[in-house]
Design an enzyme around this catalytic site. Structure first.
Site, mmCIF file in Angstrom:
data_model
loop_
_atom_site.group_PDB
_atom_site.id
_atom_site.type_symbol
_atom_site.label_atom_id
_atom_site.label_comp_id
_atom_site.label_asym_id
_atom_site.label_seq_id
_atom_site.Cartn_x
_atom_site.Cartn_y
_atom_site.Cartn_z
ATOM 1 N N LYS A 178 0.812 -1.218 0.000
ATOM 2 C CA LYS A 178 0.000 0.000 0.000
ATOM 3 C C LYS A 178 0.844 1.266 0.000
ATOM 4 O O LYS A 178 0.451 2.273 -0.583
ATOM 5 C CB LYS A 178 -0.959 -0.023 1.192
ATOM 6 C CG LYS A 178 -2.017 -1.091 1.008
ATOM 7 C CD LYS A 178 -3.093 -1.059 2.063
ATOM 8 C CE LYS A 178 -4.169 -2.052 1.696
ATOM 9 N NZ LYS A 178 -5.218 -2.166 2.720
ATOM 10 N N ASN A 225 5.464 -3.334 9.953
ATOM 11 C CA ASN A 225 4.574 -3.151 11.102
ATOM 12 C C ASN A 225 5.352 -2.424 12.207
ATOM 13 O O ASN A 225 6.355 -2.927 12.703
ATOM 14 C CB ASN A 225 4.104 -4.522 11.598
ATOM 15 C CG ASN A 225 3.091 -4.421 12.724
ATOM 16 O OD1 ASN A 225 2.883 -3.355 13.309
ATOM 17 N ND2 ASN A 225 2.447 -5.541 13.032
ATOM 18 N N ASN A 247 -6.131 0.088 14.596
ATOM 19 C CA ASN A 247 -6.141 -0.795 15.752
ATOM 20 C C ASN A 247 -5.466 -0.105 16.924
ATOM 21 O O ASN A 247 -4.638 0.792 16.752
ATOM 22 C CB ASN A 247 -5.466 -2.134 15.428
ATOM 23 C CG ASN A 247 -4.004 -1.962 15.070
ATOM 24 O OD1 ASN A 247 -3.140 -1.926 15.936
ATOM 25 N ND2 ASN A 247 -3.720 -1.825 13.769
ATOM 26 N N CYS A 279 -2.670 12.140 26.720
ATOM 27 C CA CYS A 279 -2.185 11.256 25.668
ATOM 28 C C CYS A 279 -3.185 10.115 25.487
ATOM 29 O O CYS A 279 -4.192 10.042 26.193
ATOM 30 C CB CYS A 279 -0.790 10.731 26.011
ATOM 31 S SG CYS A 279 -0.777 9.406 27.266
ATOM 32 N N CYS A 310 -3.736 8.197 28.696
ATOM 33 C CA CYS A 310 -4.290 8.891 29.864
ATOM 34 C C CYS A 310 -5.736 8.483 30.127
ATOM 35 O O CYS A 310 -6.166 8.359 31.271
ATOM 36 C CB CYS A 310 -4.211 10.409 29.668
ATOM 37 S SG CYS A 310 -2.571 11.117 29.946
ATOM 38 N N CYS A 321 -16.017 -8.509 7.953
ATOM 39 C CA CYS A 321 -15.326 -7.229 7.776
ATOM 40 C C CYS A 321 -16.145 -6.133 8.432
ATOM 41 O O CYS A 321 -17.371 -6.100 8.316
ATOM 42 C CB CYS A 321 -15.150 -6.921 6.291
ATOM 43 S SG CYS A 321 -14.322 -5.339 5.962
ATOM 44 N N CYS A 369 -1.048 8.590 34.740
ATOM 45 C CA CYS A 369 -1.021 7.877 33.454
ATOM 46 C C CYS A 369 -0.063 6.688 33.535
ATOM 47 O O CYS A 369 1.003 6.757 34.159
ATOM 48 C CB CYS A 369 -0.576 8.837 32.348
ATOM 49 S SG CYS A 369 -0.476 8.056 30.710
ATOM 50 N N CYS A 382 4.826 9.869 29.544
ATOM 51 C CA CYS A 382 3.791 10.901 29.634
ATOM 52 C C CYS A 382 3.909 11.649 30.953
ATOM 53 O O CYS A 382 3.821 12.885 30.989
ATOM 54 C CB CYS A 382 2.401 10.277 29.492
ATOM 55 S SG CYS A 382 1.024 11.448 29.696
#
Length: 342
Positions: A68, A91, A125, A167, A170, A191, A244, A249
Site C-alpha cells: 500500500k 509493522n 487498531n 495522551c 491517559c 469485515c 497515566c 507521559c
C-alpha cells in the site's frame, strides 16, 4: 508551491482487518496533504492492496498486489511530483521496527537529520495507536490521532501535545485499559462496516486541523468528533492524567509544569476609565431646575425609624390645615347636585 514542513503519516488502509478497526482515513489524508503542497510525507504501512479495498477512496483495481505504501507513492507522485516521499513497508509495533520508526520521527525531516513537524495516526487498531503514543511521548513529539468507528457512522480527531494534553494512554478505551487482545474481538470472515463518506469527512477534518496548526490560523481543535446519524460535532479538551500508565507521559507532564513555572507572569493592568464630563463643544449643560433650598423646603420632617429602614417620601411641611378637605357625611350624589347649582 511547497511548504517546508514534513509529516510522518502512519496509515492502515485494509478492509479485511486483522485487528479491530476500520481504517481508510490515511489514503485520503495523504492525497489532501499532497495536493496542498506538503514538503515531505513519510508513509508507514505493512499491508497489500486488495480488490476488497475498492469500496474505499484512493486505490484502483490495477494496484492490487502492490504494497500500500508503494501504490500510494506512485499515485501521489503523479498528483504532485514536487513533494518528497519516504515509504516503509513494515509493522511499527514490532520491537525492531519500532526503534527504526522512532529514528525516522527524530531524523526523517525534510532536512535530513531534523525531526518531522507532525505525526498523524490513521491506523485501525489500538495496538498501533499505543505504539505511536509511546514513541511520541518518549520523543516529546506532537501528533494527531484519528479514527472511524466500527459501524462506520462516526469518527474523531485529536491533537496530542505530550505533557500539555491527555495522551492516548491517559484515558484509554476499555480494550486497552482491560488489556484485552484485539484478535479475540474479530469475528472470522467478517469485515467491519466501511463508508467512504465517513472516512472522507474525518480525513477532511484531520487535514483542516493540520493546516490550522502548521499555518497558524483559526482555532486548532484538541478533540473533534463526528456523528453522522445526528450530524453532531462534539468538541472538548482533555487534561493529562497525573497517574497515566505511560511513564514518558508523566515525565512530559513534569517538564511542562516546570516550563510553565519559569514563564514570566504577565500582570493584567486594569485601565481606569476616564471620567466623562457633561461639558461639550456645543456648550450644552445639564442642570437641575430645583435649588437645594427649594428641595429642602419641599421635604417634610423625617420620622425616627429603626436602623436599616428608610422612608420612600415625606409630606411637605408647607401643607397647612386650610389646604386639607374637611370630612362630610354627604353622599357623592348630594355633593354632585350641589356642584351643579353653583
Amino acid at each position: 508551491m511547497i511548504w517546508k514542513v514534513n509529516i510522518c503519516l502512519c496509515i492502515t488502509f485494509a478492509c479485511w482487518l486483522r485487528y479491530l478497526g476500520v481504517g481508510g482515513v490515511g489514503s485520503v489524508t495523504a492525497e489532501m496533504l499532497t495536493r496542498c503542497g506538503i514538503g515531505k510525507l513519510l508513509l508507514f504501512d505493512y499491508d497489500k492492496v486488495e480488490l476488497a479495498n475498492m469500496n474505499r477512496l484512493f486505490f484502483q483495481p490495477h494496484q492490487a498486489g502492490l504494497s500500500k505504501v508503494e501504490a500510494a507513492e506512485h499515485t501521489l507522485r503523479n498528483i504532485n511530483p514536487d513533494v518528497s516521499f519516504e515509504t516503509h513497508n513494515y509493522n511499527i509495533t514490532t520491537m525492531e521496527n519500532f526503534t527504526h520508526f522512532m529514528d525516522r520521527i527524530s531524523h526523517g525531516g525534510l532536512e535530513e537529520g531534523k525531526p518531522v513537524d507532525l505525526v498523524l495516526s490513521c491506523v485501525d487498531n489500538f495496538e498501533a495507536r499505543m505504539a505511536i503514543n509511546q514513541a511520541c511521548n518518549e520523543l516529546g513529539q506532537i501528533w494527531m490521532e484519528s479514527g472511524v468507528s466500527e459501524n462506520a457512522v462516526s469518527g474523531h480527531i485529536q491533537l496530542i501535545i505530550p505533557g500539555e494534553t491527555a495522551c492516548f494512554a491517559c484515558a484509554p478505551p476499555l480494550v486497552v485499559a482491560a488489556n484485552i487482545d484485539e484478535k479475540t474481538l474479530k469475528r472470522e470472515g467478517v469485515c467491519a462496516a466501511s463508508l467512504p463518506t465517513t472516512m472522507g469527512v474525518v480525513a477532511g477534518i484531520l487535514v483542516q486541523n493540520v493546516l490550522k496548526y502548521l499555518l497558524k490560523f483559526g482555532t486548532v481543535s484538541y478533540y473533534l468528533g463526528y456523528n453522522a446519524m445526528q450530524d453532531f460535532f462534539p468538541t472538548m479538551a482533555m487534561k493529562p492524567n497525573p497517574q497515566c500508565n505511560d511513564r514518558h507521559c508523566r515525565r512530559q507532564q513534569e517538564e511542562y509544569k516546570k516550563k510553565e513555572a519559569e514563564r514570566p507572569t504577565v500582570e493584567v493592568v486594569q485601565e481606569e476609565e476616564d471620567v466623562v464630563h457633561e461639558d461639550n463643544e456645543w456648550g450644552i449643560e445639564l442642570v437641575s431646575e430645583v435649588t437645594d433650598a427649594e428641595l429642602q423646603a419641599a421635604s417634610g420632617p423625617v420620622p425616627d425609624l429603626p436602623e436599616g429602614i428608610t422612608v420612600a417620601f415625606t409630606i411637605p411641611s408647607e401643607v397647612t390645615d386650610g389646604d386639607t378637605v374637611e370630612e362630610t357625611e354627604q353622599s357623592l350624589e348630594e355633593l354632585m347636585a350641589q356642584m351643579k347649582k353653583l
